[in-house]
Design an enzyme around this catalytic site. Structure first.
Site, short mmCIF file in Angstrom:
data_model
loop_
_atom_site.label_atom_id
_atom_site.label_comp_id
_atom_site.label_asym_id
_atom_site.label_seq_id
_atom_site.Cartn_x
_atom_site.Cartn_y
_atom_site.Cartn_z
N HIS A 141 1.14 -1.20 -0.02
CA HIS A 141 -0.06 -0.11 -0.14
C HIS A 141 0.93 1.39 -0.06
O HIS A 141 0.41 2.51 -0.22
CB HIS A 141 -1.21 -0.14 1.33
CG HIS A 141 -0.04 0.45 2.47
ND1 HIS A 141 -0.49 -0.40 3.37
CD2 HIS A 141 -0.16 0.99 3.73
CE1 HIS A 141 0.41 0.03 4.36
NE2 HIS A 141 0.50 0.85 4.11
N ASP A 171 0.18 -8.23 0.85
CA ASP A 171 0.71 -6.46 1.56
C ASP A 171 2.30 -5.95 1.55
O ASP A 171 2.39 -5.55 2.62
CB ASP A 171 -0.14 -5.40 2.40
CG ASP A 171 0.51 -4.14 2.56
OD1 ASP A 171 0.25 -3.39 1.72
OD2 ASP A 171 -0.15 -3.63 3.33
N SER A 248 4.56 1.97 8.19
CA SER A 248 4.31 1.20 7.39
C SER A 248 5.38 0.67 5.98
O SER A 248 6.45 1.48 5.32
CB SER A 248 2.98 1.61 6.23
OG SER A 248 2.07 1.78 6.85
#
Length: 402
Positions: A141, A171, A248
């Site tokens: 993402h 992901d 992230s």
């Protein structure tokens, strides 16, 4: 009773003497008692900066180093290999679409400056270097819908990165930069993690480069549904190390400075909880993306649930089936025209074993299926209405989202 001045003076003297003797005696007892002496040394000394783990489970032991603890040691080892990733992508401008309506165009005027059809969206995430020649791992993402990204190293260099592959199912994404002799991380093992072990997160939360946070492994094998991302196929590591937007794609480390996970998910309603993709999953996906550019995930086509007495009643009512067991993994639904359907599995079947291995949770089943290759035949042993039966199911490829 009235006291003379002389008597009052004697009482005050005795009281002061008694307090002093009590304090002296307590101090003497504490200094003589070895366990209390150790406690005093710990509480009176400066913060424990010279402790490092001395075993694989994250135990702590003294080293005698100056101003260096196991956290600082891990960060010094891994920090240079953690990068910031800035991604820009073009997205449709909703205002532009709305103004295509003739009534709105008349309201705003035909002669107004045209509204751009697209707008630029910018995001920042983290990543870490796997190889000296510039192979990076991050979250899908972070780099989704873009071909190139800007990668900033800890030494200040900013390089263009090419997005080699993206796997939205787990992901995980990989990026390549043109550079040599880069610092790299060391991959650890997340298979035997125990809640309570140390967890260290490094990343760029809120654009603050190379931020370090520490906590513990709070839990393992959290399903994607529990984490709030049901479209993913990952059993997550849960940690209370602070993870914020921008973390992230950064690494989650053990006490030895080895990467045990990739920080990825934050529940909007959570306080002090973050989630990471186990490094074995991330590394396997990264290897496939670098070698093939894409990943095929084995797919059976079943929806599972871990049974409990209450859940058994709910499923029986919702699905109009008659599950007898109060523990195990029940198949709630079987997708039409799926490998499971063709293999003979039915809603209400309670899975006992996969390829001869006993299973107790749906997360275990998912792990076993994910560890196989598309096209493999899996032996699924189930309890169907009190009878044990085994079905051969050939896995297919996980359907791509359109």
């Amino acid at each position: 009773m009235k006291l003379s001045l002389k008597q009052l003076a004697i009482y005050v003297f005795l009281l002061a003497f008694g307090c002093g003797a009590g304090l002296f005696g307590s101090r003497y007892f504490l200094l003589k008692n070895s366990s209390f002496q150790q406690l005093r040394n710990v509480t009176m000394a400066s913060p424990p900066e010279s402790v490092v783990p001395n075993s694989s489970n994250g135990a702590i032991g003294a080293t005698g180093g100056d101003n260096v603890n196991f956290i600082a040691t891990a960060v010094q080892k891994v920090g240079p290999a953690v990068v910031r990733i800035n991604a820009t992508r073009k997205v449709a401008n909703p205002i532009s679409d709305a103004l295509k309506n003739p009534l709105l165009r008349r309201f705003f005027g035909e002669d107004e400056q045209p509204i751009p059809q697209e707008r630029i969206e910018r995001g920042t995430g983290s990543g870490f270097i796997l190889s000296e020649d510039g192979e990076l791992l991050t979250n899908a993402h972070v780099v989704a819908d873009t071909d190139t990204v800007q990668v900033t190293l800890k030494d200040g260099r900013s390089l263009e990165g090419k997005v080699v592959g993206v796997d939205s199912v787990t992901d995980v994404a990989v990026v390549k930069i043109k550079a040599d002799h880069l610092p790299t991380v060391k991959l650890g093992n997340s298979q035997n993690l125990i809640p309570g072990q140390w967890a260290i997160a490094i990343g760029n939360p809120l654009g603050l480069d190379n931020t370090v946070t520490i906590g513990i492994v709070s839990a393992t094998d959290r399903t994607s549904t529990q984490v709030g991302v049901p479209d993913k196929r990952v059993s997550f590591i849960q940690t209370d190390a602070a993870i914020n937007p921008g973390n992230s794609g950064g690494p989650l480390l053990n006490a030895q400075g080895e990467v045990i996970g990739v920080n990825t998910a934050i529940r909007a309603d959570a306080q002090g909880l973050g989630f990471a993709i186990p490094i074995e999953t991330a590394a396997r996906i990264a290897n496939e993306l670098f070698t093939k550019g894409r990943v095929q995930h084995p797919f059976l086509g079943i929806e599972m649930a871990d049974l409990s007495p209450i859940r058994k009643q709910q499923i029986n009512q919702e699905k109009q089936i008659n599950i007898q067991q109060e523990a195990g993994i029940v198949i709630k639904e079987v997708t039409e025209d799926s490998p499971a359907k063709r293999g003979g599995l039915l809603p209400g079947d309670v899975i006992q074993k996969v390829n001869g291995k006993p299973v107790k949770t749906s997360a275990q089943v998912q792990k076993l299926v994910e560890s196989t290759t598309v096209g493999d035949i899996l032996a699924i042993e189930v309890n169907r209405s009190g009878k044990i039966q085994t079905f051969k199911v050939q896995s297919g490829a996980y359907p791509e989202r359109k």
